[in-house]
Each structure stands twice: as C-alpha cells, then as structure tokens.
Design a protein around this motif. Structure first.
Motif, short mmCIF file in Angstrom:
data_model
loop_
_atom_site.label_atom_id
_atom_site.label_comp_id
_atom_site.label_asym_id
_atom_site.label_seq_id
_atom_site.Cartn_x
_atom_site.Cartn_y
_atom_site.Cartn_z
N LYS A 149 0.84 -1.21 0.00
CA LYS A 149 0.00 0.00 0.00
C LYS A 149 0.87 1.25 0.00
N ASN A 150 1.99 1.21 0.70
CA ASN A 150 2.93 2.33 0.68
C ASN A 150 3.54 2.52 -0.70
N VAL A 151 3.85 1.41 -1.37
CA VAL A 151 4.38 1.50 -2.73
C VAL A 151 3.32 2.11 -3.66
N ILE A 152 2.08 1.72 -3.48
CA ILE A 152 0.99 2.31 -4.28
C ILE A 152 0.95 3.82 -4.09
N ASP A 153 1.02 4.25 -2.83
CA ASP A 153 0.98 5.69 -2.54
C ASP A 153 2.16 6.42 -3.19
N ARG A 154 3.35 5.82 -3.16
CA ARG A 154 4.54 6.47 -3.71
C ARG A 154 4.57 6.50 -5.23
N THR A 155 3.96 5.53 -5.88
CA THR A 155 4.10 5.41 -7.33
C THR A 155 2.85 5.81 -8.12
N SER A 156 1.76 6.09 -7.44
CA SER A 156 0.49 6.31 -8.15
C SER A 156 0.50 7.53 -9.06
N LYS A 157 1.27 8.53 -8.77
CA LYS A 157 1.24 9.77 -9.57
C LYS A 157 2.44 9.90 -10.52
N ASP A 158 3.28 8.89 -10.56
CA ASP A 158 4.48 8.96 -11.40
C ASP A 158 4.31 8.05 -12.61
N PRO A 159 4.07 8.62 -13.79
CA PRO A 159 3.85 7.79 -14.98
C PRO A 159 5.06 6.93 -15.35
N ASN A 160 6.23 7.33 -14.92
CA ASN A 160 7.43 6.53 -15.19
C ASN A 160 7.48 5.26 -14.34
N ARG A 161 6.64 5.21 -13.32
CA ARG A 161 6.64 4.04 -12.43
C ARG A 161 5.32 3.27 -12.52
N ALA A 162 4.65 3.38 -13.65
CA ALA A 162 3.35 2.73 -13.84
C ALA A 162 3.42 1.21 -13.62
N ALA A 163 4.48 0.58 -14.10
CA ALA A 163 4.62 -0.87 -13.92
C ALA A 163 4.75 -1.23 -12.44
N HIS A 164 5.49 -0.42 -11.70
CA HIS A 164 5.63 -0.65 -10.25
C HIS A 164 4.28 -0.48 -9.56
N PHE A 165 3.54 0.55 -9.98
CA PHE A 165 2.22 0.80 -9.41
C PHE A 165 1.29 -0.38 -9.67
N GLU A 166 1.25 -0.86 -10.91
CA GLU A 166 0.38 -2.00 -11.25
C GLU A 166 0.77 -3.24 -10.46
N ASN A 167 2.04 -3.49 -10.32
CA ASN A 167 2.52 -4.64 -9.55
C ASN A 167 2.10 -4.51 -8.09
N ALA A 168 2.24 -3.32 -7.53
CA ALA A 168 1.88 -3.09 -6.13
C ALA A 168 0.38 -3.28 -5.91
N VAL A 169 -0.43 -2.79 -6.85
CA VAL A 169 -1.88 -2.97 -6.75
C VAL A 169 -2.23 -4.45 -6.78
N ARG A 170 -1.62 -5.19 -7.68
CA ARG A 170 -1.88 -6.63 -7.79
C ARG A 170 -1.48 -7.35 -6.50
N ASN A 171 -0.29 -7.05 -5.99
CA ASN A 171 0.18 -7.72 -4.77
C ASN A 171 -0.68 -7.36 -3.56
N SER A 179 -3.78 -6.54 -3.63
CA SER A 179 -5.06 -7.23 -3.83
C SER A 179 -4.96 -8.70 -3.43
N TYR A 180 -3.88 -9.37 -3.85
CA TYR A 180 -3.68 -10.77 -3.45
C TYR A 180 -3.63 -10.90 -1.93
N LEU A 181 -2.89 -10.02 -1.32
CA LEU A 181 -2.74 -10.09 0.14
C LEU A 181 -4.06 -9.81 0.85
N GLU A 182 -4.86 -8.94 0.29
CA GLU A 182 -6.18 -8.67 0.87
C GLU A 182 -7.01 -9.95 0.89
#
Length: 81
Positions: A18-40, A42-45
C-alpha cells in the motif's frame, strides 16, 4: 493455502505494498511498479480475508467443543447412570 501463523507477516506485507501504491500512483514513469503493487496488495487482501474467516471458524469450533463438553454428563454418570 494461506497459513494462519503468517497472518502478521501478510498484514505487514500488505502495508508495504500500500505504501508502494501511494509512492508510485502519480508517477507515470513508475506505472509498472504501481500496477505490480496494486496486484500484490489485492492478493494479500484476499489472503488476509481467508485467514480471518478461517480464524473465526477455528474460534467457533473451539467454543462449540467447550460448550458441548460442559453440557455432556460426566463419564461416570454415562457409564453407570
């Protein structure tokens, strides 16, 4: 299958993602990191939800055993009564 003994680890890892999501959500250069963090996250939830439901079921079964033990007549009464 999630293991209840790792519940605290799952919660800590979910917080991390969730912290990674917060840090990467507004940076288009880190879109892949954001998507990975959202997926992870979600799995953990889902894993945490399974653990919590399993834990509740375990507590209910344990309580049911205690209650049935208290309601059952003593061994000597069943044997000689």
């Amino acid at each position: 299958m999630p293991k209840l003994e790792y519940y605290d680890d799952y919660k800590a890892e979910q917080t991390h993602w969730k912290n990674v999501i917060d840090r990467t959500s507004k940076d288009p250069n880190r879109a892949a990191h954001f998507e990975n963090a959202v997926r992870n996250a979600s799995y953990l939830e889902r894993i945490i939800n399974i653990c919590e439901k399993g834990f509740e079921k375990f507590k209910e079964e344990k309580l049911q055993k205690q209650v049935s033990h208290l309601l059952r007549p003593p061994e000597w009464e069943r044997k000689y009564g």
